[in-house]
Design an enzyme around this catalytic site. Structure first.
Site, mmCIF file in Angstrom:
data_model
loop_
_atom_site.group_PDB
_atom_site.id
_atom_site.type_symbol
_atom_site.label_atom_id
_atom_site.label_comp_id
_atom_site.label_asym_id
_atom_site.label_seq_id
_atom_site.Cartn_x
_atom_site.Cartn_y
_atom_site.Cartn_z
ATOM 1 N N CYS A 105 9.916 3.446 5.899
ATOM 2 C CA CYS A 105 8.817 4.388 5.661
ATOM 3 C C CYS A 105 8.873 5.032 4.283
ATOM 4 C CB CYS A 105 8.811 5.467 6.744
ATOM 5 S SG CYS A 105 8.560 4.819 8.412
ATOM 6 N N HIS A 161 4.223 11.260 3.930
ATOM 7 C CA HIS A 161 4.268 10.130 4.850
ATOM 8 C C HIS A 161 3.660 10.579 6.166
ATOM 9 C CE1 HIS A 161 5.514 6.973 7.426
ATOM 10 N NE2 HIS A 161 6.548 7.601 7.949
ATOM 11 N N ASN A 166 1.449 5.969 12.407
ATOM 12 C CA ASN A 166 2.497 5.779 11.401
ATOM 13 C C ASN A 166 2.430 4.336 10.899
ATOM 14 O OD1 ASN A 166 4.850 5.439 9.923
ATOM 15 N ND2 ASN A 166 6.167 6.506 11.385
#
Length: 328
Positions: A118, A255, A285
């Protein structure tokens, strides 16, 4: 350029692509002990996009790349380099970046992938900045692209409801700056890692271990604890490196993992949520794709104005985390 001038990596275009298939939270309730209310309360996610069976990570990346080229008004053959951040490549090799290079006709560009889960886009952005500042490239495309739906355990309600597929891209161009915090472009970067926390977030497969792609595994509570602390810390460090503080920030572009992490990080930085670009409700996500997706959406919605100061930060498996400060 004057004697005291510096080279800055300035954003000249953004783009994104999302697969056509939209999956609402209610779809998971058919097979799992979960509900729309449960998912929204714990993550802020309302829907996500999943790639079609014949859609690969490189396909998503190519579409985002084309959109960014169009927004920037530049041709692919003006790119010196392409960096793709992904944890879900089409193949073990070649890299997704080389497939993007061929797909958009960027015949002059060298191309490579970055894998920091990520945090991948932050790492890729820092590498692109280093290439431009050192003079090894003048125009670099940076892409985050993922098909996380391919590594989901659909029986694990704690993970499979959180992730989605997508891609985002931006183009950085070498431009002169005065070496001051008022310059446009990337002003500072901060990268970190701690491999001792590998078991908190990982995929239980791989080429040299199982010979399979494996499934994502996560200790959600532990990841949350590390995320809020480390994201606020790296953002503050990056701002200090740029000679700036939280009061100077116009937008946080975090993020997009979990609305509670986003809220907790903003709170630690002392910034209100109306200064945060939030897309997690629509995309889930998307790992390395989430920040460039959010940047592209923010730009398309007219939120990001020239001269705005942005802080973007991410944390992912590894653990790996970091932040970039840039002036739009």
């Amino acid at each position: 350029m004057t004697q005291n001038s510096v080279t800055r990596a300035v954003v000249i275009g953004t783009g994104h692509y999302l697969p056509a298939r939209v999956v609402p939270n209610a779809a998971f309730a058919e097979t799992l002990d979960t509900s729309d209310e449960w998912i929204v309360a714990r993550s802020g996610i309302e829907r996500r996009h999943f790639a079609a069976k014949d859609e690969r990570t490189s396909d998503l990346a190519v579409e985002a790349a084309r959109a960014a080229l169009d927004k920037a008004g530049v041709d692919a053959d003006t790119l010196d380099a392409i960096i793709v951040a992904t944890s879900t490549p089409d193949y073990t090799f070649p890299s997704v970046a080389t497939m993007v290079q061929a797909g958009i006709g960027a015949n002059r560009a060298y191309a490579f992938d970055v894998q920091a889960v990520c945090a991948g886009f932050i790492y890729a952005l820092a590498n692109a900045n280093a290439l431009i500042v050192s003079g090894q490239a003048r125009r670099v495309m940076v892409i985050g692209a993922e098909t996380f739906s391919r590594i989901m355990d659909w029986t694990d309600r704690s993970t499979c409801v959180l992730f989605g597929d997508g891609a985002g891209a931006l183009i950085l161009d070498a431009q002169p700056g005065a070496g001051a915090p008022s310059d446009r472009g990337i002003l500072s970067t901060d990268l970190n890692a701690d491999g001792r926390h590998r078991e908190l977030l990982y995929v239980d497969g791989g080429v040299s271990s199982t010979g399979t792609a494996g499934y994502l595994r996560m200790q959600g509570n532990q990841v949350f604890r590390h995320a809020v602390e480390k994201l606020a810390q790296t953002a503050e460090t990056a701002l200090e490196k740029a000679g700036l503080g939280a009061a100077d920030v116009d937008w946080i572009v975090p993020h997009q993992a979990n609305i509670r992490i986003i809220q907790g990080t903003a709170r630690k930085l002392g910034l209100p949520m109306d200064k945060v670009i939030v897309t997690v409700q629509d995309h889930g996500n998307t790992s390395a794709a989430s920040i460039p997706l959010a940047l592209s959406v923010g730009a398309d919605e007219g939120k990001l104005k020239p001269g705005d100061l942005l802080v973007t930060e991410a944390i992912g498996g590894g653990l790996a985390w970091g932040a970039v400060v840039l002036r739009w």
